[in-house]
Scaffold this motif. Structure first.
Motif, short mmCIF file in Angstrom:
data_model
loop_
_atom_site.label_atom_id
_atom_site.label_comp_id
_atom_site.label_asym_id
_atom_site.label_seq_id
_atom_site.Cartn_x
_atom_site.Cartn_y
_atom_site.Cartn_z
N LEU A 1 0.84 -1.20 0.00
CA LEU A 1 0.00 0.00 0.00
C LEU A 1 0.87 1.25 0.00
CD1 LEU A 1 -2.80 1.28 0.15
CD2 LEU A 1 -2.67 1.07 2.65
N LEU A 2 1.91 1.22 0.83
CA LEU A 2 2.81 2.37 0.86
C LEU A 2 3.48 2.59 -0.49
CD1 LEU A 2 4.48 1.91 4.39
CD2 LEU A 2 2.81 3.65 3.70
N ASN A 3 3.86 1.49 -1.13
CA ASN A 3 4.49 1.60 -2.46
C ASN A 3 3.52 2.20 -3.49
OD1 ASN A 3 6.95 0.58 -1.57
ND2 ASN A 3 6.39 -1.55 -2.03
N ASN A 4 2.26 1.77 -3.38
CA ASN A 4 1.25 2.29 -4.32
C ASN A 4 1.03 3.79 -4.10
OD1 ASN A 4 0.90 -0.16 -5.54
ND2 ASN A 4 -0.84 -0.75 -4.24
N GLU A 5 0.97 4.18 -2.80
CA GLU A 5 0.79 5.60 -2.51
C GLU A 5 1.98 6.42 -3.02
OE1 GLU A 5 0.07 6.21 1.59
OE2 GLU A 5 -1.96 5.36 1.53
N GLU A 6 3.17 5.82 -2.86
CA GLU A 6 4.36 6.52 -3.35
C GLU A 6 4.33 6.67 -4.87
OE1 GLU A 6 7.83 8.62 -2.87
OE2 GLU A 6 6.50 7.84 -1.31
N LEU A 7 3.88 5.59 -5.53
CA LEU A 7 3.79 5.61 -6.99
C LEU A 7 2.77 6.65 -7.45
CD1 LEU A 7 4.50 4.43 -9.75
CD2 LEU A 7 2.73 2.68 -9.39
N LEU A 8 1.64 6.66 -6.74
CA LEU A 8 0.60 7.64 -7.10
C LEU A 8 1.10 9.06 -6.88
CD1 LEU A 8 -2.31 8.34 -7.90
CD2 LEU A 8 -2.95 8.05 -5.48
N LYS A 9 1.81 9.27 -5.78
CA LYS A 9 2.32 10.60 -5.47
C LYS A 9 3.28 11.06 -6.54
CE LYS A 9 3.02 14.20 -2.88
NZ LYS A 9 1.99 15.24 -2.77
N LYS A 10 4.20 10.17 -6.96
CA LYS A 10 5.15 10.54 -8.01
C LYS A 10 4.46 10.81 -9.33
CE LYS A 10 9.20 8.24 -6.01
NZ LYS A 10 10.23 7.19 -6.19
N THR A 11 3.42 10.00 -9.57
CA THR A 11 2.67 10.20 -10.82
C THR A 11 2.00 11.56 -10.83
OG1 THR A 11 2.28 7.83 -11.02
CG2 THR A 11 0.83 9.31 -12.27
N LEU A 12 1.36 11.92 -9.71
CA LEU A 12 0.68 13.20 -9.63
C LEU A 12 1.66 14.36 -9.68
CD1 LEU A 12 -1.99 12.45 -6.84
CD2 LEU A 12 -2.32 12.55 -9.32
#
Length: 672
Positions: A33-44
């Protein structure tokens, strides 16, 4: 930076872990979940748009009263700082005034997304923004970008478009308003792309039909003599530089079937990447009136040239500013010079004879310095011949009253002066002859007056003596002698009549005509009263129609009509009562009548009778003209001559129409 999930308002629940396997499994899920949030954050954060996530703040009635920042990407943080967990209305109260807050509420409540562009000038902002609002759980996601620069470009493009449209409309209005025919044509096909219709119609050309025609079809409307030049004009565009203009004048046939003159001026409008001409712009003027004026000027110039040759005159022009002295062809002819040779006003000094040098100096001074009108006659020596020239000049002034040119005319009056000398000599001779003639006329009148009286007295004595012989010595005379005496008495009476008529005729030369407005009918009635006995003896009938008032001498007019009436009675037909008609006749009622002076109106009084008539109407007005011997009633031959003389004294004339046995008509022409 604190990491948050997209659903930040949900709290995690604590659970007891019964085994290490479950703990391990949960740990892996949490890491994922943390990795996904990090990925989403970088994407945004990698997006060029700013992205913000808000959740609602409601009151106890579930009404949305504010929004809280949940998430901001890097672009948003750079734009306005990281405000996660802060109140929207606290930092951006302007969203209420601009209506944005209501849109946020509407999207959150309805779930219907909104996209809009707007200008925002609150909280220190001064930008155009593009935003998209999408519902997310109990809140919304806001994506957008600052489009201020784009809007400026759009505004500039729009303004430029407006300006171009205004320029195009202005050019279109100008093209439609000007009288010239403007067209843009493809090249080399010459297909018309644009044209202003109105000037074509004014020139009698159908622009719509011309636009449909090929170049060859349009050339068929060109005058045959101008086809070659038109083809050269069309081909010239291939090598025509951009800044150059090619021109041609030609004739075309318009829809009224008239040849009209046009002047075309063409210029390269566009080229392709290889430099080849792809379109041209052509302006065509209707110069038909100009051509007619030029032809008229050429005709007038030719007439002036011929007039100068015939009249022996020449004209010149002196430009005060440039000191140029222009001569007409006639001037070169007057001075026997080759046409085109440059001259100055001093030429009058060069050719003046010695006694006229002062006149020449005055002429040159008036032309070059004083600029005053002049009119002089000067004698010049030209090629050994003396010529007399009359020079007349006048200044031509501008609107300020300042002289700009001196204009002059020279006339060769050599022959005229010679003629004047001859005429003066003839006049002197004529004056001397008139004096002699007047002297003779005076002597003749005196002689006529004396001899007429003495002659009448002598004839009276002869007649009385012959009558005394017949009365006193009749018994001693034979019948033949008595007959001879009677014939002698008849001759004496005829001589007396002739003497009286000659005297009456000669008296007209001394008579002074006194014209006044008279009524012919009143004078005729007086004549009838005075000749009542003669009229009744002849049983004559006189018919007088309505006669207009005329300008005449009443005494002379009375003698004229008396003679004409007496003439009709004297030469009446045997055994037929004379009928005399007096009326006003119009020119149109007369045949073969020539008016002696054109432009003068005449009143015509006509006397017509039914008497014996006569043949030769050309000589009846000459002195002593008599009818043939077989006519019983003979006169002196002076009556109609007196009538002619009276009409000449009035400035008019008299004519006769007659035919033997059918009467005669006498027309008296009185000038109005």
């Amino acid at each position: 930076m604190r990491k948050k999930t997209l659903v930040s308002d949900k709290k995690s629940g604590a659970r007891s872990i019964d085994s290490s396997a479950k703990i391990t499994k949960n740990k892996k899920a949490e890491d994922e979940l943390l990795n996904n949030e990090e990925l989403l954050k970088k994407t945004l954060d990698s997006s060029f748009a700013y992205i913000q996530v808000f959740k609602t703040v409601r009151d106890k009635h579930r009404k949305i009263i504010d929004f809280i920042w949940v998430l901001n990407n890097r672009k948003t943080i750079e734009f306005q700082g990281d405000r996660v967990g802060e109140s929207l209305l606290r930092f951006n109260p302007g969203v209420v005034e601009t209506g944005l807050f209501d849109r946020f509420v509407q999207v959150t409540e309805t779930g219907v997304s909104h996209t809009l562009e707007f200008y925002y000038d609150h909280e220190g902002f001064d930008d155009w923004l593009h935003q998209t609002i999408v519902k997310l759980n109990d809140g919304f996601i806001l994506t957008g970008e600052i489009i201020t620069e784009r809007k400026k470009i759009e505004q500039e493009v729009y303004q430029r478009t407006v300006e171009l449209k205004e320029s195009r409309d202005l050019l279109q209005s100008i093209a439609e308003a000007i009288p010239d025919m403007v067209s843009v044509q493809e090249y080399p096909s010459r297909k018309i792309i644009y044209f202003n219709r109105e000037p074509y119609g004014i020139s009698g050309l159908n622009a719509d039909e011309l636009a449909k025609k090929t170049l060859e079809e349009r050339h068929k409307l060109v005058h045959p003599e101008d086809i070659g030049d038109m083809q050269k004009y069309s081909d010239s565009f291939k090598t025509l530089p951009n800044d150059n203009i090619t021109t041609i004048e030609y004739r075309v046939l318009n829809r009224l079937n008239e040849w009209i003159w046009l002047r075309a001026r063409g210029k390269v409008f566009d080229r392709d990447e290889k430099g080849n001409v792809t379109s041209i712009v052509v302006v065509v003027q209707n110069i038909n009136a100009q051509k007619k004026d030029e032809e008229e000027i050429a005709i007038q110039h030719n007439i002036l040239k011929q007039a100068e040759e015939l009249a022996g005159i020449g004209s010149w022009e002196y430009n005060i500013k440039t000191k140029e002295f222009f001569w007409s062809d006639g001037m070169y002819t007057l001075f026997n010079m080759i046409k085109g040779r440059q001259v100055t006003p001093a030429i009058f000094l060069d050719h003046a004879i010695e006694k006229d040098l002062g006149v020449a100096e005055k002429i040159v001074n008036n032309i070059e310095r004083s600029f005053q009108p002049l009119e002089e006659t000067i004698y010049l020596k030209i090629d050994g011949e003396i010529k007399a020239l009359k020079i007349k000049a006048t200044p031509l002034k501008n609107n300020k009253g300042e002289p700009e040119k001196m204009l002059g005319v020279n006339m060769d009056i050599t022959a005229s002066l010679e003629s004047e000398k001859k005429i003066m000599g003839l006049n002197e001779s004529l004056l001397f002859m008139n004096q002699q003639l007047n002297s003779l006329n005076s002597e003749l009148r005196s002689f006529n007056s004396i001899t007429a009286n003495n002659y009448n007295e002598t004839l009276r004595h002869v007649y009385i003596n012959l009558e005394t012989i017949i009365t006193s010595d009749a018994r001693h005379l034979s019948d033949t002698s008595r007959a001879n005496i009677r014939r002698a008495q008849s001759a004496v009476q005829k001589m007396k009549l002739l003497t009286n008529d000659i005297t009456n005729y000669l008296e007209l030369y001394d008579a002074r005509i006194k014209k006044e407005l008279i009524s012919p009918k009143i004078i005729l009635q007086a004549i009838i009263r005075l000749t009542k006995v003669k009229i009744e003896e002849a049983n004559a009938k006189i018919e007088i129609e309505e006669l207009p008032v005329i300008s005449a001498d009443p005494v002379l007019f009375s003698r004229l009509l008396t003679n004409l009436i007496d003439n009709s009675i004297k030469f009446r037909k045997p055994n037929e009562d004379p009928v005399i008609k007096i009326k006003n006749t119009k020119i149109t009622e007369l045949e073969d009548v020539l008016v002696p002076i054109a432009g003068i109106t005449y009143t015509i009084i006509t006397v017509t009778d039914n008497c014996i008539g006569f043949e030769n109407t050309d000589v009846v007005f000459e002195l002593f003209t008599q009818l043939p011997d077989e006519v019983k009633h003979k006169g002196s031959g002076m009556g109609l001559s007196i009538c002619k003389k009276i009409m000449e004294m009035h400035g008019g004339y008299i004519t006769a129409e007659a035919e033997p046995g059918k009467g005669a008509s006498f027309h008296c022409f009185f000038p109005e």
